[in-house]
Motif scaffolding. Structure first.
Motif, PDB file in Angstrom:
ATOM      1  N   VAL A  80      22.532  27.134  87.894  1.00 15.79           N
ATOM      2  CA  VAL A  80      21.302  27.146  87.101  1.00 15.79           C
ATOM      3  C   VAL A  80      21.645  26.635  85.708  1.00 15.79           C
ATOM      4  CG1 VAL A  80      19.607  28.660  85.988  1.00 15.79           C
ATOM      5  CG2 VAL A  80      20.149  28.975  88.395  1.00 15.79           C
ATOM      6  N   LEU A  81      21.055  25.495  85.342  1.00 16.05           N
ATOM      7  CA  LEU A  81      21.305  24.945  84.003  1.00 16.05           C
ATOM      8  C   LEU A  81      20.157  25.405  83.114  1.00 16.05           C
ATOM      9  CD1 LEU A  81      22.726  21.482  85.045  1.00 16.05           C
ATOM     10  CD2 LEU A  81      23.971  23.353  83.942  1.00 16.05           C
ATOM     11  N   ASN A  82      20.448  26.412  82.301  1.00 13.54           N
ATOM     12  CA  ASN A  82      19.413  27.099  81.527  1.00 13.54           C
ATOM     13  C   ASN A  82      19.309  26.508  80.109  1.00 13.54           C
ATOM     14  OD1 ASN A  82      17.482  29.177  81.107  1.00 13.54           O
ATOM     15  ND2 ASN A  82      19.039  30.386  80.061  1.00 13.54           N
ATOM     16  N   LYS A  83      18.277  26.898  79.407  1.00 18.49           N
ATOM     17  CA  LYS A  83      17.963  26.427  78.051  1.00 18.49           C
ATOM     18  C   LYS A  83      17.521  24.962  78.110  1.00 18.49           C
ATOM     19  CE  LYS A  83      21.059  29.778  75.851  1.00 18.49           C
ATOM     20  NZ  LYS A  83      21.742  30.229  74.672  1.00 18.49           N
ATOM     21  N   MET A  84      16.815  24.592  79.188  1.00 19.26           N
ATOM     22  CA  MET A  84      16.345  23.207  79.316  1.00 19.26           C
ATOM     23  C   MET A  84      15.367  22.857  78.193  1.00 19.26           C
ATOM     24  SD  MET A  84      13.706  23.324  82.557  1.00 19.26           S
ATOM     25  CE  MET A  84      13.118  21.657  82.370  1.00 19.26           C
ATOM     26  N   ASP A  85      14.746  23.877  77.579  1.00 17.47           N
ATOM     27  CA  ASP A  85      13.830  23.612  76.454  1.00 17.47           C
ATOM     28  C   ASP A  85      14.588  23.040  75.253  1.00 17.47           C
ATOM     29  OD1 ASP A  85      14.761  26.449  76.736  1.00 17.47           O
ATOM     30  OD2 ASP A  85      14.038  26.588  74.669  1.00 17.47           O
ATOM     31  N   LEU A  86      15.921  23.211  75.219  1.00 13.46           N
ATOM     32  CA  LEU A  86      16.714  22.696  74.093  1.00 13.46           C
ATOM     33  C   LEU A  86      17.459  21.415  74.461  1.00 13.46           C
ATOM     34  CD1 LEU A  86      18.346  26.068  72.895  1.00 13.46           C
ATOM     35  CD2 LEU A  86      16.301  24.963  71.974  1.00 13.46           C
ATOM     36  N   ALA A  87      17.366  21.025  75.741  1.00  7.53           N
ATOM     37  CA  ALA A  87      18.202  19.906  76.217  1.00  7.53           C
ATOM     38  C   ALA A  87      17.396  18.622  76.387  1.00  7.53           C
ATOM     39  CB  ALA A  87      18.833  20.289  77.558  1.00  7.53           C
ATOM     40  N   ASP A  88      18.017  17.508  76.051  1.00  4.47           N
ATOM     41  CA  ASP A  88      17.418  16.195  76.305  1.00  4.47           C
ATOM     42  C   ASP A  88      17.766  15.824  77.748  1.00  4.47           C
ATOM     43  OD1 ASP A  88      16.740  13.582  76.579  1.00  4.47           O
ATOM     44  OD2 ASP A  88      17.941  12.834  74.905  1.00  4.47           O
ATOM     45  N   LEU A  89      16.767  15.874  78.623  1.00  4.11           N
ATOM     46  CA  LEU A  89      17.031  15.642  80.046  1.00  4.11           C
ATOM     47  C   LEU A  89      16.518  14.280  80.514  1.00  4.11           C
ATOM     48  CD1 LEU A  89      16.360  19.230  81.432  1.00  4.11           C
ATOM     49  CD2 LEU A  89      18.539  18.154  80.900  1.00  4.11           C
ATOM     50  N   THR A  90      16.515  13.312  79.596  1.00  2.00           N
ATOM     51  CA  THR A  90      16.095  11.955  79.955  1.00  2.00           C
ATOM     52  C   THR A  90      16.935  11.447  81.127  1.00  2.00           C
ATOM     53  OG1 THR A  90      15.875  11.711  77.580  1.00  2.00           O
ATOM     54  CG2 THR A  90      15.531   9.724  78.862  1.00  2.00           C
ATOM     55  N   GLU A  91      18.204  11.837  81.167  1.00  2.00           N
ATOM     56  CA  GLU A  91      19.092  11.326  82.225  1.00  2.00           C
ATOM     57  C   GLU A  91      19.378  12.402  83.276  1.00  2.00           C
ATOM     58  OE1 GLU A  91      21.537   7.813  81.082  1.00  2.00           O
ATOM     59  OE2 GLU A  91      22.140   9.225  79.510  1.00  2.00           O
ATOM     60  N   GLN A  92      18.351  13.192  83.572  1.00  2.00           N
ATOM     61  CA  GLN A  92      18.546  14.306  84.510  1.00  2.00           C
ATOM     62  C   GLN A  92      19.107  13.843  85.863  1.00  2.00           C
ATOM     63  OE1 GLN A  92      15.309  17.088  84.783  1.00  2.00           O
ATOM     64  NE2 GLN A  92      15.934  17.803  86.799  1.00  2.00           N
ATOM     65  N   GLN A  93      18.575  12.701  86.354  1.00  2.00           N
ATOM     66  CA  GLN A  93      19.029  12.217  87.656  1.00  2.00           C
ATOM     67  C   GLN A  93      20.519  11.895  87.643  1.00  2.00           C
ATOM     68  OE1 GLN A  93      16.685   8.895  88.813  1.00  2.00           O
ATOM     69  NE2 GLN A  93      16.422   9.677  90.897  1.00  2.00           N
ATOM     70  N   LYS A  94      20.942  11.276  86.548  1.00  2.00           N
ATOM     71  CA  LYS A  94      22.353  10.919  86.405  1.00  2.00           C
ATOM     72  C   LYS A  94      23.216  12.188  86.352  1.00  2.00           C
ATOM     73  CE  LYS A  94      24.560   7.264  83.818  1.00  2.00           C
ATOM     74  NZ  LYS A  94      24.494   6.480  82.585  1.00  2.00           N
ATOM     75  N   ILE A  95      22.692  13.199  85.683  1.00  2.00           N
ATOM     76  CA  ILE A  95      23.418  14.478  85.592  1.00  2.00           C
ATOM     77  C   ILE A  95      23.576  15.061  86.997  1.00  2.00           C
ATOM     78  CG2 ILE A  95      23.292  16.869  84.743  1.00  2.00           C
ATOM     79  CD1 ILE A  95      21.674  15.733  82.324  1.00  2.00           C
ATOM     80  N   GLU A  96      22.477  15.038  87.756  1.00  2.00           N
ATOM     81  CA  GLU A  96      22.516  15.605  89.110  1.00  2.00           C
ATOM     82  C   GLU A  96      23.487  14.831  90.001  1.00  2.00           C
ATOM     83  OE1 GLU A  96      18.076  17.623  89.130  1.00  2.00           O
ATOM     84  OE2 GLU A  96      18.328  15.561  89.829  1.00  2.00           O
ATOM     85  N   GLN A  97      23.497  13.495  89.841  1.00  2.00           N
ATOM     86  CA  GLN A  97      24.430  12.688  90.646  1.00  2.00           C
ATOM     87  C   GLN A  97      25.873  13.035  90.303  1.00  2.00           C
ATOM     88  OE1 GLN A  97      23.215   8.737  89.619  1.00  2.00           O
ATOM     89  NE2 GLN A  97      21.530   8.722  91.090  1.00  2.00           N
ATOM     90  N   HIS A  98      26.123  13.163  89.015  1.00  2.00           N
ATOM     91  CA  HIS A  98      27.455  13.515  88.527  1.00  2.00           C
ATOM     92  C   HIS A  98      27.905  14.842  89.130  1.00  2.00           C
ATOM     93  CE1 HIS A  98      30.687  13.297  85.630  1.00  2.00           C
ATOM     94  NE2 HIS A  98      30.172  12.184  85.132  1.00  2.00           N
TER      95      HIS A  98
END
Ligand SMILES: Nc1nc2c(ncn2[C@@H]2O[C@H](COP(=O)(O)OP(=O)(O)OP(=O)(O)O)[C@@H](O)[C@H]2O)c(=O)[nH]1
Length: 333
Positions: A80-98
């Protein structure tokens, strides 16, 4: 705050290419890795069906404790990656692939402050437990989850948020802005009625060795270690370097600065004056002691960090370098 492209180019020309990391002893910033806590979790493992590892969404690729998967890896695992309200998740897909490349296929981004995506957790856990062999626990009708993670990532907040969502009831676990609020593995706390699910909160456990100084600085910015161990001014400097590189220039407007700047002493001086954080210091001169008013740099650094952590400078992705394929400069290869 957005600068015009020309002003931005001019400012960028003066920004640092890298952050000076030499001479910083990351091992001294972090307390021992709390082996006792990990042992206790291991002994609770036979009572649980699934492990939820909570981590900070601003550093999705660094700073996790590898021992969680090594010692608790027998059970189904959800990150669970929490504090998403503070995170820039523009590259969420790339993060998930990683993360998938590291074998982490089950990942949910949440905000426990805003109760965002928290509702996805129970169905996911039910699916994971349903498709795995429940050692020693096949006859149990309830499901028990162990919540683990490094300090201050929101483990207790997750338990409270799940209870709000599924039981419409209040707090069960103590929450705090500093690392180390949860001190012992808790007894089971119910978070859902149908299906019947219990959680066990645990104290934050850092990795035995932090992989690089830069990872240490990122972890410190996220509040996983007490600020004074790293030094507020060092952290403020790394924060300024990061904000400038990411073009997050909200600090300029927030503190009424003339322009973006990469010199932490200059910025903290302005912040201190702006906030009225000054102090009297005795200076010895040839004619005796004189009282001089000086900016209170540490109070200014504290405010700078606090404002960043509250999200006022905008969402940030501290692992942008890792995502772009450039791990921190001092990572051992
Ligand atoms: N912005 C934001 N803050 C959060 C979120 N979740 C938790 N927090 C804050 O983060 C801080 C730490 O939360 P805790 O739930 O105590 O974290 P923990 O992981 O249990 O901490 P330890 O007991 O130190 O291991 C608190 O100030 C929370 O209010 C979130 O999703 N967004």
């Amino acid at each position: 705050m957005r600068l015009s492209p020309r002003a931005l180019r001019a400012a960028q020309a003066a920004w640092r290419e890298c952050f000076p990391l030499q001479g910083r002893d990351v091992a001294r910033w972090f307390p021992g890795h709390m082996a006792k806590g990990l042992k206790k979790m291991q002994s609770s493992l036979k009572l649980v069906d699934c492990v939820i590892e909570v981590h900070d969404a601003r550093i999705p690729l660094s700073g996790r404790n590898p021992l969680f998967r090594e010692t608790l890896g027998l059970k189904p695992h959800l990150l669970v990656l929490n504090k998403m309200d503070l995170a820039d998740l523009t590259e969420q897909q790339k993060i998930e692939q990683h993360l998938a490349g590291e074998g982490l296929k089950h990942v949910i981004f949440t905000s426990c402050i805003k109760d965002e995506n928290v509702k996805q957790i129970i169905p996911k856990v039910t699916e994971l437990v349903g498709s795995s062999y429940r050692y020693h626990r096949a006859e149990n009708l309830d499901c028990c989850i162990l919540v683990v993670g490094i300090p201050n990532v929101g483990k207790s907040s997750l338990i409270n948020s799940l209870r709000r969502q599924h039981l419409r009831t209040g707090k069960a676990a103590r929450v705090g802005g500093e690392p180390g609020i949860t001190r012992a593995v808790m007894s089971r706390v119910q978070v859902c009625e149908r299906p019947l699910i219990f959680l066990m909160d645990t104290p934050g456990v850092l990795a035995p060795r932090i992989e690089s100084v830069e990872t240490g600085l990122k972890l410190a910015l996220c509040g996983t270690v007490l600020d004074h161990l790293v030094g507020e001014e060092t952290m403020a400097d790394y924060l300024l370097y990061t904000l400038n590189r990411h073009q997050l220039l909200g600090y300029v407007q927030h503190y009424g600065l003339d322009s973006a700047c990469d010199d932490i002493e200059h910025v903290l001086k302005r912040v201190a004056v702006r906030l009225g954080k000054t102090r009297k210091v005795k200076v010895l001169t040839g004619t005796g002691d004189v009282n001089v008013i000086q900016p209170n740099y540490s109070a200014a650094a504290y405010d700078f960090l606090r404002t960043f952590r509250s999200g006022l400078f905008g969402p940030v992705m501290l692992d942008r370098d890792v995502l772009q394929g450039c791990p921190p400069a001092d990572t051992p290869r």
